[in-house]
Scaffold this active site. Sequence first.
Site, PDB file in Angstrom:
ATOM      1  N   CYS A   2       1.065  -1.979   0.174  1.00 59.03           N
ATOM      2  CA  CYS A   2      -0.157   0.200   0.334  1.00 59.03           C
ATOM      3  C   CYS A   2       1.100   1.406   0.137  1.00 59.03           C
ATOM      4  O   CYS A   2       2.043   1.660   0.685  1.00 59.03           O
ATOM      5  CB  CYS A   2      -1.186   0.023   1.062  1.00 59.03           C
ATOM      6  SG  CYS A   2      -2.174  -1.261   1.565  1.00 59.03           S
ATOM      7  N   ARG A  27       5.625  -0.103  -5.514  1.00 62.14           N
ATOM      8  CA  ARG A  27       5.679  -0.285  -5.131  1.00 62.14           C
ATOM      9  C   ARG A  27       4.697  -1.673  -4.024  1.00 62.14           C
ATOM     10  O   ARG A  27       4.481  -3.065  -3.845  1.00 62.14           O
ATOM     11  CB  ARG A  27       5.197   0.605  -3.545  1.00 62.14           C
ATOM     12  CG  ARG A  27       6.330   1.710  -3.019  1.00 62.14           C
ATOM     13  CD  ARG A  27       5.331   2.206  -2.582  1.00 62.14           C
ATOM     14  NE  ARG A  27       4.724   1.433  -0.836  1.00 62.14           N
ATOM     15  CZ  ARG A  27       5.473   1.674   0.428  1.00 62.14           C
ATOM     16  NH1 ARG A  27       6.507   2.386  -0.177  1.00 62.14           N
ATOM     17  NH2 ARG A  27       5.422   1.816   1.165  1.00 62.14           N
ATOM     18  N   TRP A  74      -2.680  -2.801  -1.561  1.00 53.36           N
ATOM     19  CA  TRP A  74      -2.107  -3.876  -2.716  1.00 53.36           C
ATOM     20  C   TRP A  74      -3.161  -5.148  -0.942  1.00 53.36           C
ATOM     21  O   TRP A  74      -2.715  -5.308  -0.077  1.00 53.36           O
ATOM     22  CB  TRP A  74      -0.746  -4.165  -1.435  1.00 53.36           C
ATOM     23  CG  TRP A  74      -0.457  -5.741  -2.324  1.00 53.36           C
ATOM     24  CD1 TRP A  74       0.596  -6.574  -3.466  1.00 53.36           C
ATOM     25  CD2 TRP A  74       0.101  -6.745  -1.902  1.00 53.36           C
ATOM     26  NE1 TRP A  74       1.494  -7.336  -3.405  1.00 53.36           N
ATOM     27  CE2 TRP A  74       0.944  -7.693  -2.297  1.00 53.36           C
ATOM     28  CE3 TRP A  74      -0.630  -7.086   0.526  1.00 53.36           C
ATOM     29  CZ2 TRP A  74       1.123  -8.562  -1.035  1.00 53.36           C
ATOM     30  CZ3 TRP A  74      -0.156  -8.252   0.685  1.00 53.36           C
ATOM     31  CH2 TRP A  74       1.083  -9.126  -0.275  1.00 53.36           C
ATOM     32  N   ASN A 100      -2.080   2.307   6.103  1.00 48.05           N
ATOM     33  CA  ASN A 100      -0.775   1.049   5.388  1.00 48.05           C
ATOM     34  C   ASN A 100      -1.033   0.413   6.127  1.00 48.05           C
ATOM     35  O   ASN A 100      -0.751   1.228   7.082  1.00 48.05           O
ATOM     36  CB  ASN A 100       0.188   1.956   4.493  1.00 48.05           C
ATOM     37  CG  ASN A 100       1.612   0.874   4.212  1.00 48.05           C
ATOM     38  OD1 ASN A 100       0.765  -0.144   4.081  1.00 48.05           O
ATOM     39  ND2 ASN A 100       2.815   1.550   3.877  1.00 48.05           N
ATOM     40  N   GLY A 101      -0.777  -0.838   6.574  1.00 47.04           N
ATOM     41  CA  GLY A 101      -0.438  -2.170   7.627  1.00 47.04           C
ATOM     42  C   GLY A 101      -1.939  -2.882   7.946  1.00 47.04           C
ATOM     43  O   GLY A 101      -2.934  -3.153   6.603  1.00 47.04           O
ATOM     44  N   GLU A 481      20.106 -17.019  -4.281  1.00 45.33           N
ATOM     45  CA  GLU A 481      19.572 -15.725  -4.779  1.00 45.33           C
ATOM     46  C   GLU A 481      19.178 -15.538  -6.702  1.00 45.33           C
ATOM     47  O   GLU A 481      18.385 -15.468  -7.234  1.00 45.33           O
ATOM     48  CB  GLU A 481      20.052 -14.967  -4.304  1.00 45.33           C
ATOM     49  CG  GLU A 481      20.305 -13.564  -5.226  1.00 45.33           C
ATOM     50  CD  GLU A 481      19.130 -12.660  -4.790  1.00 45.33           C
ATOM     51  OE1 GLU A 481      18.463 -13.274  -4.226  1.00 45.33           O
ATOM     52  OE2 GLU A 481      19.098 -11.882  -5.477  1.00 45.33           O
ATOM     53  N   LYS A 485      15.825 -15.018  -8.259  1.00 45.02           N
ATOM     54  CA  LYS A 485      15.378 -14.036  -9.075  1.00 45.02           C
ATOM     55  C   LYS A 485      14.434 -14.253 -10.526  1.00 45.02           C
ATOM     56  O   LYS A 485      13.505 -13.772 -11.002  1.00 45.02           O
ATOM     57  CB  LYS A 485      16.723 -13.358  -9.925  1.00 45.02           C
ATOM     58  CG  LYS A 485      17.725 -13.121  -9.028  1.00 45.02           C
ATOM     59  CD  LYS A 485      17.069 -11.636  -8.933  1.00 45.02           C
ATOM     60  CE  LYS A 485      15.788 -10.855  -7.578  1.00 45.02           C
ATOM     61  NZ  LYS A 485      16.361 -10.639  -6.598  1.00 45.02           N
ATOM     62  N   GLU A 488      10.074 -14.711  -8.658  1.00 45.68           N
ATOM     63  CA  GLU A 488       9.483 -13.837  -8.804  1.00 45.68           C
ATOM     64  C   GLU A 488       8.829 -13.043 -10.710  1.00 45.68           C
ATOM     65  O   GLU A 488       8.048 -12.526 -10.608  1.00 45.68           O
ATOM     66  CB  GLU A 488      10.386 -13.067  -8.104  1.00 45.68           C
ATOM     67  CG  GLU A 488      11.375 -12.318  -7.765  1.00 45.68           C
ATOM     68  CD  GLU A 488      11.967 -11.403  -7.173  1.00 45.68           C
ATOM     69  OE1 GLU A 488      11.652 -11.307  -5.967  1.00 45.68           O
ATOM     70  OE2 GLU A 488      13.306 -11.542  -7.277  1.00 45.68           O
TER      71      GLU A 488
END
Length: 608
Positions: A2, A27, A74, A100-101, A481, A485, A488
């Site tokens: 958010c 975001r 979100w 947000n939260g 990692e 990558k 995702e």
Amino acid sequence: MCGIISYCGKRPAIPILIDGLKRLEYRGYDSAGLSTVDNNKMVTIKTVGKVAKLENKTAGIQNSSTFGIAHTRWATHGKPSEINAHPQSDCTNKISVVHNGIIENYLELREELQKKGHRFKSQTDTEVVAHLIEDNYEDDLEVAILKTVERLVGTFGLAIIHSDFDHRVFIVKRGSPIIIGIGDDEYFAASDSNALAPYTHKMIYLSDDEFAVLNSNKYYIKNMKNQILEKKIEILEEDDYQVDKKGFEHYMLKEIFEQPESIKNAFRGRIIINEGVSKLGGLEPVVDRLKDIKKMIIISCGTSYHAGLVGRYIFESLTELDIEIELASEFRYRRLKLDEDVAVLAISQSGETADTLAAIKEAKRKGALLLGIVNAVGTSIAQITDAGVYNHAGPEIGVASTKIYTSQLVILTLMALFIGRYQSISFSEGNEILCALKKLPDQVKDILKNDNQIKKIASKYSGYNDFLYIGRLYNYPTAMEGALKLKEISYIHAEGYPAGEMKHGPISLIDENFPTIAIVPIDSTYDKMINNVHEIKARNGKILSITNEKAEKIKKLSDDFICVPQTIPILQPILNIIPLQLFAYYVAREKGCDIDKPRNLAKSVTVE
Ligand code: F6R
């Protein structure tokens, strides 16, 4: 996750709110909305989908309001829909709230308010805030908001307006990011400074349980006891912004190509080669305590966790400390003794990751020394830690972290050297590390010159549905990692494994349709890695290896290979990850994926 933007000034609010929302898009979100007050009436416009759609919806509207709040959502509680999008309102539609939260006790509050006759429209946790303010309001809105906040359990950045209160935006922070921007007779609030880049570079970073009131010609900040606070205004530098793609097709590609510079920025002014030491101003205030530390626990999530995994090996090789690493989301469940002998090091690009923040708060309660490696200046993790080091890598917009990972590895090396030189690391060892560090930017440039070769290899492999990534020691985290990558951004299944574990299970997956990416630098693990590659070849598995020019054996064994320059083993992961970032990027591009905003992911993960 958010994003919040609020404005209170003399200019029409809607274009500023929309522009701010666009700057927060990176975001990650699924719906958007805004509220302003026109002729004493609350005007709320919302949409599912992109901010551009919200902009179209506002296009024909006559609204000259000069204050308002806006939000990208979100989804957490309730699916993405217009009803669930923020702003959320009370029964009278006089109060609008963006959040947000997460409000953890929202169900209990909702039931209590419903019993009192409040009518709820959405499935969100946020809506209780609007109704609770309505319920608490007698004659003083600030008091009503403070009473409301007292009842809330969870994390929140809130922006609130009321149609009876012209030109007033109320901001509250607990656990979720929200900052105040100071302009000339205009004030802003936003989830991060990027949203405010064109308007002001003057920021106030609110701490938890602080409350700001923005008016068109003044602002004030209070604590939850309703006492006015004096807060410092921070001035951000131009480099802290820079959010355009500079001609690259995606932010991710731009950020991969920025690594020679971001690596240099991580060590610029922080190394004294002829003394073999690193100079970290951010650690100086705690240097005496650091000298007494016996144990360090690294906590972080996702890519930052992978940086921590490499960091564990770096600290083990340069210091006498006992090193543990833990996923931030698991840390609070562990029964750990954290006294003054222990340092807890949080690694976070955004500085706002809720899991990392919760873990560091837990460590604070138990008395550990709190350290941070953070990219985003002034954020919650930077504020709560006792000392730390900023990456100074500039904003990272692509959801998949790239330049921050390599920057984190540089800073971990500098931190380990900083401590190690008070312990047993000699001048010549320190000097060797720093000389190797200085060469990295040019070595990265050499890898980036191979972009075309990597693109061709990516195209060859883009049709597979599964990948295994393997490595040992410093490059076991590189395997993890690299796999992260790929999964995702291209949605291809990929697993990162320590190569030695392969024979204990994953090797059963290997056949001609399940390629392996092997990270095989010339170091102490080389021969063992060759054995693992033989085991895969014997089962018809395809091998793409990341190796060094002189590694003839592995080059012969591999179906394909990409060579990177050789450096000292502790720094080799910095070079090895770069072709894997490009590989993931080009596979995702070949598949037509939304690379900078992969499905379901958010850049700043502000819920636990
Ligand atoms: C992956 C990625 C995430 C983040 C993780 C932690 O590419 O970016 O896994 O690394 O969400 O975020 P920060 O570092 O902001 O705490």
